[in-house]
Enzyme design. Sequence first.
Site, mmCIF file in Angstrom:
data_model
loop_
_atom_site.group_PDB
_atom_site.id
_atom_site.type_symbol
_atom_site.label_atom_id
_atom_site.label_comp_id
_atom_site.label_asym_id
_atom_site.label_seq_id
_atom_site.Cartn_x
_atom_site.Cartn_y
_atom_site.Cartn_z
ATOM 1 N N GLU A 103 0.846 -1.203 0.000
ATOM 2 C CA GLU A 103 0.000 0.000 0.000
ATOM 3 C C GLU A 103 0.875 1.244 0.000
ATOM 4 O O GLU A 103 1.939 1.262 0.639
ATOM 5 C CB GLU A 103 -0.909 -0.022 1.240
ATOM 6 C CG GLU A 103 -1.977 1.042 1.272
ATOM 7 C CD GLU A 103 -2.951 0.828 2.427
ATOM 8 O OE1 GLU A 103 -3.346 1.829 3.050
ATOM 9 O OE2 GLU A 103 -3.308 -0.335 2.730
ATOM 10 N N ASP A 105 0.195 5.384 0.581
ATOM 11 C CA ASP A 105 -0.899 6.203 1.103
ATOM 12 C C ASP A 105 -0.662 7.704 1.052
ATOM 13 O O ASP A 105 0.391 8.188 1.491
ATOM 14 C CB ASP A 105 -1.142 5.887 2.593
ATOM 15 C CG ASP A 105 -1.692 4.509 2.831
ATOM 16 O OD1 ASP A 105 -2.294 3.941 1.916
ATOM 17 O OD2 ASP A 105 -1.512 4.014 3.961
ATOM 18 N N GLU A 107 -3.138 10.316 3.053
ATOM 19 C CA GLU A 107 -4.322 10.468 3.888
ATOM 20 C C GLU A 107 -4.346 11.896 4.418
ATOM 21 O O GLU A 107 -3.343 12.376 4.963
ATOM 22 C CB GLU A 107 -4.322 9.479 5.060
ATOM 23 C CG GLU A 107 -4.431 8.026 4.627
ATOM 24 C CD GLU A 107 -4.560 7.081 5.812
ATOM 25 O OE1 GLU A 107 -5.363 6.150 5.734
ATOM 26 O OE2 GLU A 107 -3.843 7.297 6.825
#
Length: 291
Positions: A103, A105, A107
Amino acid sequence: MHSPHKGLAIMLLLCVLMASILTTSAGNFLQDVDITWGGPRAKILDSGRHLSLSLDKDSGSGFQSKQEFLFGRFDVQMQLVPGNSAGTVTTFYLSSQGGSHDEIDFEFLGNSSGDPYTLHTNVYSQGKGNREQQFHLWFDPTKGFHTYSIDWSPESIKFLVDNIPIRVFHNWENIGVSYPKSQPMRVYSSLWNADDWATRGGLVKTDWTQAPFTASYRNFNANGCVASSGSSSCGSKFSSTLQGGAQSGLDAKSRNRLRWVQSKFMIYNYCTDHKRFPQGIPAECRRPRFL
């Protein structure tokens, strides 16, 4: 001598090709993504040119790319939830499936009115993350659209904001550091409630009188190697000319911008969190020129 008609035909063909390239690069949400949850809270608008995600007390919403990719550059323009966004999280990320997933990311952690968003970045490989860096932005991300990009190659992962690199995570497999390079990933985005941790560690809760909270998207572009074409071709297509992990593939101007962002706007770096790693900071953090 060349025929003028032949020259005109070539020019027309080039125009058609350029038009097709531009159409592809602009992206279209109707063609490129599926709404995955949230029902009517997720809306594709303006013939696919725009998309919005909303959050209310009952549910958030999200979408994912139709295709899986192995390496590439992934861009989207976002305008984040305005006003009191405390407790909300807006995401743009790549992820594979399964417990040992990879993953990458972005955010965006909301905050009370007038306080800056926290941009949280992380990299997971084989299910393990703990590689967080956090930033405040040098602009208000709720006042207009800004471009957020993930550039993922076999050598490095670059996080960019308005084409300015804010973080580079290198492939240091040669010293035993796991790196995401073999699991195809989709592009995901979501808007959801995380007031148990998102704002000041969960101290500030979501104010539901402000709902619905809405984030807006446009100009999604996934310039990646579709996983079905095979890992070997994907790796060679997106592999940079710089090998060995010690180089970022950035030119001098980009390296200066990266240093500027990290010196002025970084608010957390796992590599300097010695309390978190009492046995010693992770191996990649000890490498020269780690950024």
